[in-house]
Structures are given as structure tokens and as C-alpha cells.
Design a protein around this motif. Structure first.
Motif, PDB file in Angstrom:
ATOM      1  N   PRO A  59      49.865 -75.456  61.691  1.00 22.06           N
ATOM      2  CA  PRO A  59      50.807 -74.587  60.976  1.00 22.06           C
ATOM      3  C   PRO A  59      51.918 -74.009  61.842  1.00 22.06           C
ATOM      4  O   PRO A  59      52.908 -73.499  61.314  1.00 22.06           O
ATOM      5  CB  PRO A  59      49.909 -73.469  60.428  1.00 22.06           C
ATOM      6  CG  PRO A  59      48.728 -73.447  61.345  1.00 22.06           C
ATOM      7  CD  PRO A  59      48.513 -74.869  61.772  1.00 22.06           C
TER       8      PRO A  59
ATOM      9  N   SER B  65      49.965 -72.227  54.891  1.00 28.49           N
ATOM     10  CA  SER B  65      48.574 -71.806  54.641  1.00 28.49           C
ATOM     11  C   SER B  65      48.412 -70.974  53.378  1.00 28.49           C
ATOM     12  O   SER B  65      47.301 -70.812  52.880  1.00 28.49           O
ATOM     13  CB  SER B  65      48.050 -71.002  55.840  1.00 28.49           C
ATOM     14  OG  SER B  65      48.156 -71.750  57.030  1.00 28.49           O
TER      15      SER B  65
ATOM     16  N   PRO C  68      43.386 -67.877  56.732  1.00 31.50           N
ATOM     17  CA  PRO C  68      43.936 -68.233  58.046  1.00 31.50           C
ATOM     18  C   PRO C  68      43.793 -67.079  59.039  1.00 31.50           C
ATOM     19  O   PRO C  68      43.600 -65.929  58.657  1.00 31.50           O
ATOM     20  CB  PRO C  68      45.410 -68.521  57.742  1.00 31.50           C
ATOM     21  CG  PRO C  68      45.459 -68.809  56.284  1.00 31.50           C
ATOM     22  CD  PRO C  68      44.375 -67.993  55.669  1.00 31.50           C
ATOM     23  N   LYS C  69      43.891 -67.418  60.318  1.00 28.37           N
ATOM     24  CA  LYS C  69      43.709 -66.415  61.361  1.00 28.37           C
ATOM     25  C   LYS C  69      44.866 -65.421  61.398  1.00 28.37           C
ATOM     26  O   LYS C  69      44.700 -64.283  61.840  1.00 28.37           O
ATOM     27  CB  LYS C  69      43.573 -67.104  62.726  1.00 28.37           C
ATOM     28  CG  LYS C  69      42.331 -67.994  62.825  1.00 28.37           C
ATOM     29  CD  LYS C  69      42.268 -68.709  64.164  1.00 28.37           C
ATOM     30  CE  LYS C  69      41.035 -69.617  64.226  1.00 28.37           C
ATOM     31  NZ  LYS C  69      40.970 -70.368  65.512  1.00 28.37           N
TER      32      LYS C  69
ATOM     33  N   ALA D 264      39.726 -74.082  50.810  1.00 21.47           N
ATOM     34  CA  ALA D 264      39.716 -73.230  52.006  1.00 21.47           C
ATOM     35  C   ALA D 264      38.501 -72.299  51.963  1.00 21.47           C
ATOM     36  O   ALA D 264      38.281 -71.582  50.988  1.00 21.47           O
ATOM     37  CB  ALA D 264      41.001 -72.415  52.079  1.00 21.47           C
TER      38      ALA D 264
ATOM     39  N   ASP E 240      54.037 -67.791  57.808  1.00 22.66           N
ATOM     40  CA  ASP E 240      53.198 -68.980  57.669  1.00 22.66           C
ATOM     41  C   ASP E 240      53.525 -69.626  56.320  1.00 22.66           C
ATOM     42  O   ASP E 240      53.145 -69.110  55.270  1.00 22.66           O
ATOM     43  CB  ASP E 240      51.716 -68.592  57.751  1.00 22.66           C
ATOM     44  CG  ASP E 240      50.802 -69.807  57.811  1.00 22.66           C
ATOM     45  OD1 ASP E 240      51.216 -70.880  57.337  1.00 22.66           O
ATOM     46  OD2 ASP E 240      49.673 -69.687  58.317  1.00 22.66           O
TER      47      ASP E 240
ATOM     48  N   LEU F 262      46.215 -69.834  49.473  1.00 21.53           N
ATOM     49  CA  LEU F 262      45.078 -70.581  49.995  1.00 21.53           C
ATOM     50  C   LEU F 262      44.729 -71.750  49.082  1.00 21.53           C
ATOM     51  O   LEU F 262      44.625 -71.587  47.864  1.00 21.53           O
ATOM     52  CB  LEU F 262      43.854 -69.667  50.114  1.00 21.53           C
ATOM     53  CG  LEU F 262      43.928 -68.552  51.164  1.00 21.53           C
ATOM     54  CD1 LEU F 262      42.639 -67.735  51.150  1.00 21.53           C
ATOM     55  CD2 LEU F 262      44.173 -69.116  52.547  1.00 21.53           C
TER      56      LEU F 262
ATOM     57  N   TYR G 188      49.262 -78.570  57.397  1.00 22.09           N
ATOM     58  CA  TYR G 188      48.262 -77.511  57.240  1.00 22.09           C
ATOM     59  C   TYR G 188      47.405 -77.364  58.491  1.00 22.09           C
ATOM     60  O   TYR G 188      47.012 -76.256  58.857  1.00 22.09           O
ATOM     61  CB  TYR G 188      47.385 -77.837  56.021  1.00 22.09           C
ATOM     62  CG  TYR G 188      46.368 -76.773  55.676  1.00 22.09           C
ATOM     63  CD1 TYR G 188      46.755 -75.597  55.038  1.00 22.09           C
ATOM     64  CD2 TYR G 188      45.019 -76.953  55.964  1.00 22.09           C
ATOM     65  CE1 TYR G 188      45.833 -74.625  54.714  1.00 22.09           C
ATOM     66  CE2 TYR G 188      44.081 -75.981  55.637  1.00 22.09           C
ATOM     67  CZ  TYR G 188      44.491 -74.823  55.016  1.00 22.09           C
ATOM     68  OH  TYR G 188      43.567 -73.855  54.695  1.00 22.09           O
TER      69      TYR G 188
END
Length: 348
Positions: free
Chosen positions: A67, A284, A295-296, A291, A281, A287, A64
Motif C-alpha cells: 500500500p 486498504s 490495516p496497521k 480482511a 491510504d 476494508l 493492496y
């Protein structure tokens, strides 16, 4: 005292996928057989004397906290924990991982030994297991961000076998039962508004570990996302995803032999009209509960997409597994040129 059946089974499972490169230390483990493998587990990996090795699997894994870094691992399931024996190149590849691993013995680097990192997730810390689409991967979630890891098996059989073994081992755990549910009155039971969104299928094991499986809506969401990527074809009345598979894209490097670095993990999605490659991804999403922000990056990022009607030919290698496919597309500047000429020529 492991049974003959178990010894034979872990020996058969103990082989590295031929298309992935591993370090000398993991290659040593892959060459162990039967009793030697069990003795290696008890002498070097097991944390408790009376724990038993139940299952072994080779898989790519993602953490995590990292990633984007996929690493090869030997996954060992015992009656007490899940052990991830990692390629030692994983630690050296990123200086930010030093805090993650808390490596103390710096003198080891000058030694003649080949070292591996071993990540341990105790079964008592396990909270949930998320199974990916079409059983191509699964994510194991513990109590913190450090304890989230995804196994990219790329094989529904390996995923299914590991899940079955994990459930069997969890059945041996003695956990305190869940507290009795509080009796709800009529208004609290039926007063909450239904959001209309179907939750994923959840199976709560007797050990209170949740096994979460994807539902039909995930395929629907994926189809909608794919439709958005299809320029001018988003108005199709029905878009069916025919195939979803985790694969590798081979980057040809002139003058160099094919190695692990030339294999780029991709998600291949085939529809009735297009072929897509996505960067996904896998670790991630969904979620985790702790969290604080998403995520970005989005879960799916389009890497390449081609129309099936532009496909010229498919080249297949003669090896059994993994099968290598080469898709050759017509490189036409104006993709709609052919279609417009045809319509003009034939008129009505």
C-alpha cells in the motif's frame, strides 16, 4: 478490426504524464500509435486471441499488498480483462515482491531487453469498483487480496471515462443471473434494527459487479477528522471542506534535478481557515470482505497543516499542466502573538 475512431482515441490517450518518470520499456509503449499499438497488445499482452482492446489509460497504481509503493502503469482494458503494464523498477525495488510476482526467468536480467511486469485481472474475477472522493481515484477489487488495485488518476475525467468504458465492456459478459431472493416475512423484514448509518451508494451492474460511490457521510467524517487536527479551533460551529485533491509535494534537493523520487504523493485538503497535507491510504479502505483485521495505519495521517491567515504569498509556475504552486507561510514562533496584540490594542 478496430474502428478508426478507436485507433484515434487510444493514440490520443497513449501519453505518459509529464511529471512522472517511466522506464525504457514503458516509454517504448508510449511511443506506439494506432495499429502498432493494437498489434503490440495482441502480440505481447492479450491472453485470448479474440479479445478486443477497448480503452487505454496511464495512471499511478497501488496494490493492496504494497500500500505504500506507488508505481506508474499503462492500464489496458479489453473485452476479457484489465491489464496493468508496470514499470520494471517496481519489481526490483522490493525483495518481498518475488512471491507476489512468481518471477521465473532470472536470466532476463542480463539480457538487453527492457522487461515489464504485467498484472492481469480477468473481468470474470471482478467483484466491485470503489470510486474515491471527487473521482480522484478508484479501487478495483477481485476475489482475493492479490486482486485489489487502486488507480490514482488524480483526474475526475479519466476516472469517469474508465468507469464508463468498464461498464460498457461488462455489459458484454454473459454471467449467470443472481438467484431469486427468498420471500421475507413481516418480522424479518422490519425487525432488524436500523444502525442509523447511511451506506455508500451502490450500483449493481447487470454483470453483478458493484460500483460503490462515496456518500455525504464520508465528507462529514473527513471534516470531523480535520477539526480534530486544528489546535484550539475544533469548536468552530461549521467546518466546510472547500477542496480535496490528490497532489504531489515537491521535495527540493540541492544540486539534483527534479525527478520522480522528489515527488511525494499527498492529499491536500483546504478548509475556510487551514491548509492540510495528509498521507492517505487509498487501497486498504473500505476494508474488503475477506480482511481479518484493519490495516496497521489509519486512512488519514496528518503530514502538515498551516493556517490560511499565516499565508504570505502563493507562487505559480507558468507551465500549463501539472500546475506547480508554492505556498509561502510566515514563520512565527508564537502563532497567537499577532491576535493577542490586536485585541489588547483595540480593547473592546
Amino acid at each position: 478490426y478496430p474502428s478508426e475512431f478507436l485507433l484515434q482515441k487510444i493514440t490520443e490517450d497513449n501519453h505518459v504524464p509529464v511529471h512522472l518518470h517511466v522506464s525504457m520499456s514503458l516509454q517504448y509503449v508510449a511511443e506506439l500509435k494506432g495499429n502498432a499499438l493494437v498489434e503490440f497488445f495482441h502480440g505481447n499482452i492479450a491472453e485470448v486471441e479474440n479479445e478486443e482492446l477497448q480503452h487505454l489509460m496511464w495512471s499511478s497504481v497501488l496494490f493492496y499488498k504494497t500500500p505504500s509503493m506507488e508505481v506508474m502503469a499503462c492500464v489496458l482494458l479489453s473485452t476479457k480483462a484489465i491489464y496493468f503494464l508496470l514499470d520494471d523498477s517496481f519489481f526490483h525495488s522490493d525483495e518481498h515482491l518475488s512471491d507476489f510476482w512468481n518471477k521465473e526467468n532470472s536470466d532476463c536480467e542480463n539480457s538487453t531487453f527492457h522487461l515489464s511486469c504485467c498484472f492481469v485481472l480477468k473481468l470474470n474475477d471482478l467483484q466491485s469498483v470503489n470510486v474515491g472522493l471527487f473521482d480522484q481515484y478508484f479501487r478495483i477489487t477481485g476475489r482475493s487480496a492479490d486482486q485489489i488495485v487502486t488507480c490514482l488518476t488524480r483526474d475526475s475525467y479519466n476516472t469517469h471515462t474508465f468507469i464508463q468504458q468498464l461498464m460498457a465492456v461488462l455489459s458484454l459478459l454473459a454471467r449467470t443471473p443472481s438467484p431469486e431472493p427468498v420471500d421475507k416475512d413481516f418480522y424479518s423484514e422490519f425487525g432488524s434494527k436500523n444502525t442509523g448509518k447511511m451506506e455508500n451508494y451502490e450500483l449493481v451492474h447487470s454483470s453483478r459487479v458493484k460500483f460503490i460511490y462515496p456518500n455525504e457521510e464520508e465528507i462529514g467524517d473527513l471534516a470531523f477528522l480535520v477539526a480534530e487536527k486544528m489546535d484550539g479551533l475544533a469548536n468552530l460551529p461549521s467546518l466546510n471542506i472547500l477542496l480535496y485533491v490528490l497532489a504531489f509535494q515537491v521535495n527540493h534537493v540541492e544540486g539534483f534535478a527534479q525527478n520522480a523520487s522528489s515527488l511525494q504523493p499527498k492529499t491536500l485538503i483546504l478548509t475556510s481557515s487551514d491548509l492540510f497535507l495528509f498521507d492517505e491510504d487509498y487501497v486498504s479502505y473500505p476494508l474488503p470482505e475477506f480482511a481479518k483485521e484493519p490495516p496497521k495505519k489509519d486512512k488519514y495521517q496528518l503530514a502538515d497543516g498551516r493556517r490560511i491567515r499565516d499565508l504570505d504569498r502563493v507562487l505559480m509556475s507558468y507551465q500549463t499542466y501539472p500546475q506547480a504552486l508554492t505556498f509561502v507561510f510566515d514563520d512565527i514562533q508564537n502563532q497567537d502573538l499577532l491576535q493577542n496584540l490586536t485585541l489588547d490594542h483595540f480593547g473592546e
